[in-house]
Design an enzyme around this catalytic site. Structure first.
Site, PDB file in Angstrom:
ATOM      1  N   HIS A  37       0.750  -1.130  -0.006  1.00 24.44           N
ATOM      2  CA  HIS A  37      -0.032  -0.006   0.036  1.00 24.44           C
ATOM      3  C   HIS A  37       0.895   1.133  -0.013  1.00 24.44           C
ATOM      4  CE1 HIS A  37      -2.548  -3.022   2.377  1.00 24.44           C
ATOM      5  NE2 HIS A  37      -3.169  -2.665   1.198  1.00 24.44           N
ATOM      6  N   GLN A  61     -17.879  -6.745  -0.971  1.00 19.69           N
ATOM      7  CA  GLN A  61     -17.076  -7.558  -1.803  1.00 19.69           C
ATOM      8  C   GLN A  61     -16.640  -8.889  -1.281  1.00 19.69           C
ATOM      9  OE1 GLN A  61     -14.084  -4.307  -2.081  1.00 19.69           O
ATOM     10  NE2 GLN A  61     -12.373  -5.776  -1.735  1.00 19.69           N
ATOM     11  N   GLY A 147      -2.733  -1.547  -7.174  1.00 20.14           N
ATOM     12  CA  GLY A 147      -1.226  -2.437  -7.460  1.00 20.14           C
ATOM     13  C   GLY A 147      -1.538  -3.624  -8.349  1.00 20.14           C
ATOM     14  N   ASP A 150      -3.272  -7.178  -7.562  1.00 23.16           N
ATOM     15  CA  ASP A 150      -4.789  -7.568  -8.015  1.00 23.16           C
ATOM     16  C   ASP A 150      -4.722  -7.263  -9.418  1.00 23.16           C
ATOM     17  OD1 ASP A 150      -6.005  -8.130  -4.854  1.00 23.16           O
ATOM     18  OD2 ASP A 150      -4.379  -6.666  -4.973  1.00 23.16           O
TER      19      ASP A 150
HETATM   20  P1  AMP Z   1      -6.162  -4.189  -0.421  1.00 27.66           P
HETATM   21  O1  AMP Z   1      -5.961  -3.148   0.984  1.00 27.66           O
HETATM   22  O2  AMP Z   1      -5.762  -5.614  -0.212  1.00 27.66           O
HETATM   23  O3  AMP Z   1      -7.441  -4.037  -1.027  1.00 27.66           O
HETATM   24  O4  AMP Z   1      -5.431  -3.472  -1.210  1.00 27.66           O
HETATM   25  C1  AMP Z   1      -5.453  -1.897  -1.446  1.00 27.66           C
HETATM   26  C2  AMP Z   1      -4.645  -1.786  -2.688  1.00 27.66           C
HETATM   27  O5  AMP Z   1      -3.006  -1.775  -2.575  1.00 27.66           O
HETATM   28  C3  AMP Z   1      -5.008  -2.642  -4.121  1.00 27.66           C
HETATM   29  O6  AMP Z   1      -5.015  -1.758  -5.427  1.00 27.66           O
HETATM   30  C4  AMP Z   1      -3.998  -3.578  -4.069  1.00 27.66           C
HETATM   31  O7  AMP Z   1      -3.434  -4.033  -5.423  1.00 27.66           O
HETATM   32  C5  AMP Z   1      -2.585  -2.768  -3.553  1.00 27.66           C
HETATM   33  N1  AMP Z   1      -1.700  -4.005  -2.992  1.00 27.66           N
HETATM   34  C6  AMP Z   1      -1.875  -4.743  -1.867  1.00 27.66           C
HETATM   35  N2  AMP Z   1      -0.954  -5.436  -2.070  1.00 27.66           N
HETATM   36  C7  AMP Z   1       0.033  -5.052  -2.897  1.00 27.66           C
HETATM   37  C8  AMP Z   1       1.570  -5.360  -3.132  1.00 27.66           C
HETATM   38  N3  AMP Z   1       2.135  -6.406  -2.334  1.00 27.66           N
HETATM   39  N4  AMP Z   1       2.206  -4.881  -3.851  1.00 27.66           N
HETATM   40  C9  AMP Z   1       1.385  -3.604  -4.715  1.00 27.66           C
HETATM   41  N5  AMP Z   1       0.106  -3.101  -4.426  1.00 27.66           N
HETATM   42  C10 AMP Z   1      -0.456  -3.705  -3.426  1.00 27.66           C
END
Ligand code: AMP
Length: 280
Positions: A37, A61, A147, A150
């Site tokens: 993040h 979701q 990111g 995903d």
């Molecule tokens: P989440 O909190 O898991 O919904 O992720 C929020 C955002 O952070 C999304 O756009 C994810 O793709 C991105 N993200 C989560 N983990 C990673 C990572 N290891 N590297 C890059 N982006 C990430």
């Protein structure tokens, strides 16, 4: 940096920035923030005058048997993390703020949402698209950051913005990994010591796939079979899918080609992890 829990307060704050002619970047998250993040926030800081991080574990979701209740949360740690990275505002609503009584409007996409994670998580992307479009309406950012971890979500959001004429730029950011290769994820906290070791099988399979592609493998089925065999060596791993698809449409591909996405979801014990790479 402030935490705002209501849509109205967030709008007022963004409006004041807009009146000064400042640009705004948005980083949508579910919190329990890590360097993955963090890389999005840093990029947003570089490209915008102000950065909003949304932290919302979006009930819509999650499927009925998924981890909504146990999803890790630590808003105080997240606040300190965002502050250190120079974010300007955290939008942290309660579900009731986002979904008022009688809520019945959804953003439902087809094609891209029907492959990969969409097969085992049938309501997931409807929830993602609905909440992300709500966040876009609330914050009205110039740019929003997602990111590559995903990859399907990123492709879907880009398509949604194009299809629905949303006036912002969607910026994709590379996967951030732990030193030993595991893609950083809030869900990694579910893993016990043994499972944490076993989880390395995902990044091992990614590296194997990348090497085969750079060595010239052209047949996607050969590539996928080798990656699956690598994962199956790990007794704690259970494959949900390992697939090669077009990086924009998410439709299956037989031959390896540039911008093809090779993506996987693998259960390690009860924890479902994802990883991927894009063919150069
Ligand atoms: P989440 O909190 O898991 O919904 O992720 C929020 C955002 O952070 C999304 O756009 C994810 O793709 C991105 N993200 C989560 N983990 C990673 C990572 N290891 N590297 C890059 N982006 C990430």
């Amino acid at each position: 940096m402030e935490i705002k829990k209501t849509i109205q307060e967030t709008r007022e704050c963004v409006k004041a920035w807009r009146e000064k002619g400042l640009s705004v970047g948005l980083v949508p998250t579910m919190g329990y923030l890590h360097e993955g993040h963090g890389s999005l926030v840093t990029k947003a800081k570089q490209e915008n005058d102000r950065v909003v991080v949304s932290i919302f574990v979006n009930p819509m979701q999650f499927g009925p048997n998924e981890d909504l209740a146990s999803y890790p949360r630590d808003i105080e740690k997240d606040r300190a993390f965002c502050e250190k990275l120079g974010a300007d505002l955290i939008f942290h609503p309660e579900p009731e703020e986002m979904y008022t009584s009688g809520f019945c409007s959804y953003v439902d996409m087809s094609v891209l949402t029907e492959e990969l994670c969409g097969l085992s998580r049938p309501v997931h992307f409807r929830g993602v698209c609905t909440v992300v479009s709500k966040l876009f309406h609330i914050v009205q950012p110039d740019r929003a950051y997602f990111g590559q971890k995903d990859a399907q979500q990123l492709a879907i959001i880009k398509r949604m913005v194009l299809d629905l004429n949303m006036d912002l730029e969607v910026v994709g950011c590379p996967i951030v990994r732990e030193e030993d290769g595991l893609a950083k994820s809030s869900r990694n906290t579910y893993l016990n010591t043994e499972e944490r070791k076993a989880a390395l099988v995902l990044s091992r399979a990614v590296r194997l796939g990348e090497k085969m592609v750079s060595d010239g493998e052209k047949d996607a089925s050969v590539l996928l079979a080798a990656m699956k065999a690598e994962i199956e060596k790990e007794p704690l791993a259970r494959i949900d899918y390992v697939k090669a698809v077009d990086g924009l449409t998410m439709q299956p591909k037989d031959m390896v080609e540039a911008s093809m996405l090779v993506a996987m979801a693998v259960y390690i014990g009860k924890t479902r992890l994802i990883d991927n790479f894009i063919c150069e």
